[in-house]
Write a protein that holds these residues in place. Sequence first.
Motif, PDB file in Angstrom:
ATOM      1  N   ALA A   2       0.831  -1.200   0.000  1.00  0.00           N
ATOM      2  CA  ALA A   2       0.000   0.000   0.000  1.00  0.00           C
ATOM      3  C   ALA A   2       0.862   1.245   0.000  1.00  0.00           C
ATOM      4  O   ALA A   2       0.559   2.227  -0.668  1.00  0.00           O
ATOM      5  N   THR A   3       1.996   1.193   0.738  1.00  0.00           N
ATOM      6  CA  THR A   3       2.867   2.354   0.791  1.00  0.00           C
ATOM      7  C   THR A   3       3.382   2.718  -0.592  1.00  0.00           C
ATOM      8  O   THR A   3       3.340   3.871  -1.009  1.00  0.00           O
ATOM      9  N   ALA A   4       3.842   1.735  -1.332  1.00  0.00           N
ATOM     10  CA  ALA A   4       4.375   2.004  -2.666  1.00  0.00           C
ATOM     11  C   ALA A   4       3.305   2.536  -3.592  1.00  0.00           C
ATOM     12  O   ALA A   4       3.542   3.456  -4.374  1.00  0.00           O
ATOM     13  N   ALA A   5       2.098   1.973  -3.493  1.00  0.00           N
ATOM     14  CA  ALA A   5       1.019   2.404  -4.378  1.00  0.00           C
ATOM     15  C   ALA A   5       0.661   3.854  -4.140  1.00  0.00           C
ATOM     16  O   ALA A   5       0.471   4.636  -5.060  1.00  0.00           O
ATOM     17  N   PRO A 156     -19.326   4.596  -5.631  1.00  0.00           N
ATOM     18  CA  PRO A 156     -18.655   5.813  -6.101  1.00  0.00           C
ATOM     19  C   PRO A 156     -17.416   6.151  -5.280  1.00  0.00           C
ATOM     20  O   PRO A 156     -16.374   6.533  -5.838  1.00  0.00           O
ATOM     21  N   ALA A 157     -17.507   6.003  -3.969  1.00  0.00           N
ATOM     22  CA  ALA A 157     -16.356   6.311  -3.116  1.00  0.00           C
ATOM     23  C   ALA A 157     -15.226   5.325  -3.337  1.00  0.00           C
ATOM     24  O   ALA A 157     -14.040   5.713  -3.349  1.00  0.00           O
ATOM     25  N   GLU A 158     -15.571   4.071  -3.511  1.00  0.00           N
ATOM     26  CA  GLU A 158     -14.551   3.054  -3.792  1.00  0.00           C
ATOM     27  C   GLU A 158     -13.798   3.402  -5.081  1.00  0.00           C
ATOM     28  O   GLU A 158     -12.570   3.270  -5.165  1.00  0.00           O
ATOM     29  N   ARG A 159     -14.545   3.870  -6.088  1.00  0.00           N
ATOM     30  CA  ARG A 159     -13.924   4.243  -7.359  1.00  0.00           C
ATOM     31  C   ARG A 159     -12.987   5.440  -7.176  1.00  0.00           C
ATOM     32  O   ARG A 159     -11.878   5.473  -7.739  1.00  0.00           O
ATOM     33  N   ILE A 160     -13.407   6.437  -6.378  1.00  0.00           N
ATOM     34  CA  ILE A 160     -12.555   7.609  -6.141  1.00  0.00           C
ATOM     35  C   ILE A 160     -11.286   7.178  -5.408  1.00  0.00           C
ATOM     36  O   ILE A 160     -10.181   7.644  -5.731  1.00  0.00           O
ATOM     37  N   ALA A 161     -11.432   6.303  -4.428  1.00  0.00           N
ATOM     38  CA  ALA A 161     -10.250   5.839  -3.691  1.00  0.00           C
ATOM     39  C   ALA A 161      -9.275   5.110  -4.603  1.00  0.00           C
ATOM     40  O   ALA A 161      -8.053   5.253  -4.478  1.00  0.00           O
ATOM     41  N   SER A 162      -9.807   4.323  -5.541  1.00  0.00           N
ATOM     42  CA  SER A 162      -8.950   3.563  -6.463  1.00  0.00           C
ATOM     43  C   SER A 162      -8.306   4.456  -7.508  1.00  0.00           C
ATOM     44  O   SER A 162      -7.094   4.362  -7.768  1.00  0.00           O
ATOM     45  N   ASN A 163      -9.115   5.329  -8.137  1.00  0.00           N
ATOM     46  CA  ASN A 163      -8.622   6.152  -9.238  1.00  0.00           C
ATOM     47  C   ASN A 163      -7.888   7.402  -8.762  1.00  0.00           C
ATOM     48  O   ASN A 163      -7.027   7.924  -9.461  1.00  0.00           O
ATOM     49  N   GLY A 164      -8.259   7.888  -7.585  1.00  0.00           N
ATOM     50  CA  GLY A 164      -7.599   9.052  -7.028  1.00  0.00           C
ATOM     51  C   GLY A 164      -8.384  10.332  -7.202  1.00  0.00           C
ATOM     52  O   GLY A 164      -9.301  10.428  -8.021  1.00  0.00           O
ATOM     53  N   MET A 205      -3.987  11.870  -5.431  1.00  0.00           N
ATOM     54  CA  MET A 205      -3.882  11.062  -4.224  1.00  0.00           C
ATOM     55  C   MET A 205      -4.794   9.851  -4.361  1.00  0.00           C
ATOM     56  O   MET A 205      -6.005   9.980  -4.553  1.00  0.00           O
ATOM     57  N   ARG A 206      -4.212   8.671  -4.294  1.00  0.00           N
ATOM     58  CA  ARG A 206      -4.992   7.436  -4.314  1.00  0.00           C
ATOM     59  C   ARG A 206      -4.922   6.769  -2.952  1.00  0.00           C
ATOM     60  O   ARG A 206      -3.970   6.946  -2.208  1.00  0.00           O
ATOM     61  N   ASN A 207      -5.934   5.969  -2.659  1.00  0.00           N
ATOM     62  CA  ASN A 207      -5.960   5.250  -1.386  1.00  0.00           C
ATOM     63  C   ASN A 207      -6.480   3.829  -1.621  1.00  0.00           C
ATOM     64  O   ASN A 207      -7.631   3.507  -1.329  1.00  0.00           O
ATOM     65  N   PRO A 208      -5.638   2.956  -2.187  1.00  0.00           N
ATOM     66  CA  PRO A 208      -6.084   1.598  -2.506  1.00  0.00           C
ATOM     67  C   PRO A 208      -6.475   0.799  -1.272  1.00  0.00           C
ATOM     68  O   PRO A 208      -7.343  -0.078  -1.358  1.00  0.00           O
ATOM     69  N   ASP A 209      -5.857   1.081  -0.117  1.00  0.00           N
ATOM     70  CA  ASP A 209      -6.246   0.362   1.098  1.00  0.00           C
ATOM     71  C   ASP A 209      -7.691   0.685   1.477  1.00  0.00           C
ATOM     72  O   ASP A 209      -8.459  -0.208   1.856  1.00  0.00           O
ATOM     73  N   LEU A 210      -8.072   1.958   1.388  1.00  0.00           N
ATOM     74  CA  LEU A 210      -9.455   2.326   1.711  1.00  0.00           C
ATOM     75  C   LEU A 210     -10.424   1.743   0.689  1.00  0.00           C
ATOM     76  O   LEU A 210     -11.535   1.327   1.048  1.00  0.00           O
ATOM     77  N   ALA A 211     -10.023   1.708  -0.587  1.00  0.00           N
ATOM     78  CA  ALA A 211     -10.882   1.076  -1.603  1.00  0.00           C
ATOM     79  C   ALA A 211     -11.172  -0.373  -1.223  1.00  0.00           C
ATOM     80  O   ALA A 211     -12.310  -0.846  -1.316  1.00  0.00           O
ATOM     81  N   ARG A 428      -5.488  -0.419   6.158  1.00  0.00           N
ATOM     82  CA  ARG A 428      -6.932  -0.216   6.039  1.00  0.00           C
ATOM     83  C   ARG A 428      -7.303   1.134   5.451  1.00  0.00           C
ATOM     84  O   ARG A 428      -8.434   1.341   5.033  1.00  0.00           O
ATOM     85  N   GLY A 429      -6.392   2.101   5.463  1.00  0.00           N
ATOM     86  CA  GLY A 429      -6.596   3.332   4.699  1.00  0.00           C
ATOM     87  C   GLY A 429      -7.434   4.414   5.351  1.00  0.00           C
ATOM     88  O   GLY A 429      -7.859   5.336   4.667  1.00  0.00           O
ATOM     89  N   PHE A 430      -7.664   4.345   6.677  1.00  0.00           N
ATOM     90  CA  PHE A 430      -8.449   5.417   7.301  1.00  0.00           C
ATOM     91  C   PHE A 430      -7.875   5.769   8.674  1.00  0.00           C
ATOM     92  O   PHE A 430      -7.251   4.950   9.348  1.00  0.00           O
ATOM     93  N   LEU A 431      -8.115   7.029   9.059  1.00  0.00           N
ATOM     94  CA  LEU A 431      -7.675   7.560  10.334  1.00  0.00           C
ATOM     95  C   LEU A 431      -8.681   7.240  11.437  1.00  0.00           C
ATOM     96  O   LEU A 431      -9.886   7.205  11.201  1.00  0.00           O
TER      97      LEU A 431
END
Length: 584
Positions: A2-5, A156-164, A205-211, A428-431
């Motif tokens: 996840a860090t590298a992504a 929609p949120a999953e898509r934003i997290a994946s695509n950035g 900014m992408r967040n694949p872990d949150l996706a 997991r991608g969230f605070l």
Amino acid sequence: MATAAVAAAALVAPNTAAATPTKSPVATGYGGVVASVDPDASAAGIEVLRRGGNAVDAAVATAAALGVTEPYSAGIGGGGYFVYYDADTHEVSTLDGRETAPKSADDKLFVENGKPLPFAEAVTSGLSVGTPGTPATWQSALDRWGSIDLDEALRPAERIASNGFVVDSTFRQQTADNAERFSAFPATRALFMPGGQPPAVGTVMRNPDLARTYQLLGREGVEALYRGDLAKDIVSTVRHPPVDPASTRVVRPGKLSTEDLRAYHTIRRDPTHVRYRGLDVYGMAPSSSGGTTVGESLNILEDTDVQHASQTQYLHHFLESSRLAFADRNRWVGDPAVNSVPTRQLLSQRFADSRACLISDSKALTSPVAPGDPRDPEDCADTGTAAPTPYEGENTTNLTVADRWGNIVEYTLTIEQTGGSGIVVPGRGFLLNNELTDFSFSPVTPGVPDPNLPGPGKRPRSSISPTIVLREGQPWFATGSPGGATIITTVLQVLTERIDRGLPLVRAIAAPRASQRNGAAADAEPAFLAAPEAAQLRALGQKFDTSAEIGAATGVERLPDGRWQAAAETTRRGGGSAMVVRAG
């Protein structure tokens, strides 16, 4: 992995992500509207409305998207309050999705060696993390009033997290402001500061872990967070904060357990209700102090003709009403499961009248003002011991949705501080939130009962104030805001600017703000202090401290011709995003 992504994603050009929707503070038309602080999030809600979803479906989709694009303000690691108007039943309902303290917590949660912890040390710790309520709120709202399942609402949120999404100046600045404490946690640093620096404006900014986390919740339901491996990861993170061994920051562990997560539930509460200028104003009952304090302030103003008063006199009475209401809020409001909160009496016109007679047209009151006793109101009573207003983090977020059937959602959600506890759940991608710092660390005034001390399973007092206004039984407008304790005064000011002063909703939201919370001085924005009324208010004894920005409200209004209008900030937080399904 996840860090590298994340590190790679932050360096690519904006055109590799979906184009950011155009941002506008006002939108008018048909088919439903969404207002939030962020255009990607508003677009997520509009997407759901266009597919036939209702206001509740769209609100969950918008909130989930804000968890991606506004992760320092809200997300599944936090909680909030959800207010819903049902066009079929003409009823207003609310959900209390506030975070809860661990069952093991007591009134010494933030006391060490006999002294309260320094606030900054408590914030960035496992001690500050309450059981998250946001995922349960989404599921509860969809179960009761929605028309789609959670999986569809999260797409929609999953898509934003994946695509950035494209980093703007607000996101970069908030990251920079938190850089020192984010750096103490490898997972937080990797996600939000790839390469060790805040991401540049214009990068993606992408967040694949949150996706992946959203995919998990969509596939298995929110029980995955409250009972599954994700629950174990949250508890492990709280009890053993993943601090960089090279960091010198002291991060105290928390007491959250898997039993706390399993026991969590939202509470469907009766809304607060007051009549103001012949209108029905509905808000959020305790554990939030928003509905009682906004409602009491309106009741205090009820017999004052602020509609025809000068701007100075209007603002003077606005400031004085909130000063008095905050004195009462601090003394009486806490978690009703633990404290006997006199909600009905706080909202009685009799009690408000007993407080309003303290207000003079020619001289401001001196804070701290003592509270009144709503159980036995005494006219113009000014005796007793005042309780000051504790600090609350200001970087919450708010969204407002209406659909083609006339349903409305006003929803405020939060992780408390900007960046919450600063601790990302690894992988997991969230605070995680720091909501437990909303408790009083110790009795605010020795010898005076404090309803907001920590306790087992207790909900800390909030100021969140999602509000819906009905006129002759039909929806007129709704509004809410972030801003910690200033939420209450922001919502009160928007209400009075719209109802009494006749400003269009978008102008009522944009108006320069001041916030009097029973302090020695009111906070005021530079534009407020630059107005000629500021000198006139000072001549009346009002005192002010400068605050760069207060709140970031959104709202919707039903226009006389049947169209919806969504409104958001024009400049605060870089301006908000109002969108409509079909313009007209």
